[in-house]
Design an enzyme around this catalytic site. Structure first.
Site, short mmCIF file in Angstrom:
data_model
loop_
_atom_site.label_atom_id
_atom_site.label_comp_id
_atom_site.label_asym_id
_atom_site.label_seq_id
_atom_site.Cartn_x
_atom_site.Cartn_y
_atom_site.Cartn_z
N GLU A 108 6.46 4.93 7.35
CA GLU A 108 6.06 6.09 6.56
C GLU A 108 6.82 7.24 7.01
O GLU A 108 6.76 7.56 8.22
CB GLU A 108 4.69 6.54 6.79
N THR A 132 0.85 -1.12 -0.05
CA THR A 132 -0.07 0.05 0.02
C THR A 132 0.84 1.16 -0.15
O THR A 132 1.29 1.57 -0.90
CB THR A 132 -1.03 0.01 1.04
N LYS A 176 3.34 -6.82 4.28
CA LYS A 176 3.28 -5.46 3.67
C LYS A 176 3.03 -4.71 4.94
O LYS A 176 2.47 -5.37 6.19
CB LYS A 176 2.21 -5.18 2.66
N THR A 235 -1.54 -2.29 10.72
CA THR A 235 -1.93 -2.31 9.28
C THR A 235 -0.62 -2.98 8.64
O THR A 235 -0.02 -2.42 8.10
CB THR A 235 -2.22 -1.20 8.75
#
Length: 293
Positions: free
Chosen positions: A284, A160, A187, A198
């Site tokens: 991120e 993602t 992932k 997540t």
């Protein structure tokens, strides 16, 4: 210091490193920009022994609920795992469960098995319905293969906000020449916090092992790897880690109380640790990764 009667050596590859598995990817059109967004991993023969660890979030997504149901009703047997990116199928109530079941039924038709032997997983935006028709249309294009490129394609399709695919594999070698292989893909880059988040991961092994043993080894490995990763302090609705054993490796079944079980556990743990570290390093906005030992 005692010397272990086995060694665990990193090797190239991912979910197809272990014999008895095939993988592939396709583009279903679930992303905002066209790119592979559907991955499938299946056994090349009979159903595999299977176990999983899921999110502890009270608002577990539809694919988590369906996967739990599949494992319970099949007594820990599975032929395939199907993962889509682009839509988490979370916060979708009963309709989302129906959508997840439609996807598993379509995969089952394609590979010739019972829908109760297909495990679903989803990642992406929360709150929107899964576009089942697009997934059904893309399933024939998965082109499952046992080669490393097929495994990499699957690992890439589930990304993602990841900047790169995440794969790992190890070979467990015994003094008597016996070998076992464990491979995996994952992932995850954001909403990562202890108790997973997540992230999705799928591990495969060619060992002959019971679902009960796989579950025990996986829970221990997850506690010491994925459950210790934190990027931004959030938890999620979809996280799942699957472990499938094809039984394709030569030799007798792994006795739960044996050196072989200990060795397999070390192999599973090594792959989980590698994947967890890759997730942390790809967080991120992350510029550094800190390991606390």
């Amino acid at each position: 210091m005692s010397v272990r009667p086995f060694s665990v050596t990193p090797i190239e590859g991912g979910v197809t490193a272990a014999a008895g598995f095939v993988a592939g990817a396709a583009t279903a059109g679930l992303r905002t920009r066209p790119a592979p967004d559907l991955a499938g991993v299946a056994t090349s023969g009979a159903a595999a022994a299977a176990a999983a660890v899921f999110t502890t979030n009270r608002f577990a997504a539809a694919p988590v609920l369906v996967a739990r149901e599949v494992l319970a009703e099949s007594a820990g047997r599975a032929r395939a795992v199907v993962i889509n990116a682009g839509c988490a199928n979370a916060g979708t109530a009963r309709a989302g469960i129906d959508d997840a079941r439609c996807v598993t039924a379509a995969v089952a038709r394609a590979i010739g098995c019972d829908p109760g032997q297909v495990l679903p997983a989803s990642t992406g935006l929360i709150g929107s319905r899964l576009q089942v028709d697009r997934i059904e249309a893309a399933i024939p294009a998965l082109q499952l293969g046992a080669d490393a490129a097929s495994g990499l394609a699957a690992a890439t399709a589930i990304m993602t906000t990841d900047t790169r695919p995440k794969q790992a594999a190890v070979r467990v070698e015994f003094a008597n020449g016996r070998t076992l292989t464990v491979g995996g893909m994952a992932k995850g880059a954001g909403m990562i916090h202890p108790r997973m988040a997540t992230m999705l991961a799928l591990l495969t092994t060619d060992a002959q092992a019971t679902p009960a043993l796989l579950g025990e080894l996986l829970r221990t490995a997850v506690d010491r790897s994925f459950n210790q990763v934190s990027v931004d302090g959030d938890t999620s609705t979809n996280d799942a880690v699957f472990l499938l054993a094809s039984g394709a490796a030569p030799g007798s079944p792994v006795d739960p109380v044996s050196e072989a079980a200990d060795a397999l556990g070390h192999g599973v743990a090594a792959v989980c640790r590698s994947l967890a570290r890759q997730i942390a390093a790809d967080g991120e906005g992350a510029r550094s990764r800190i390991d606390v030992l």
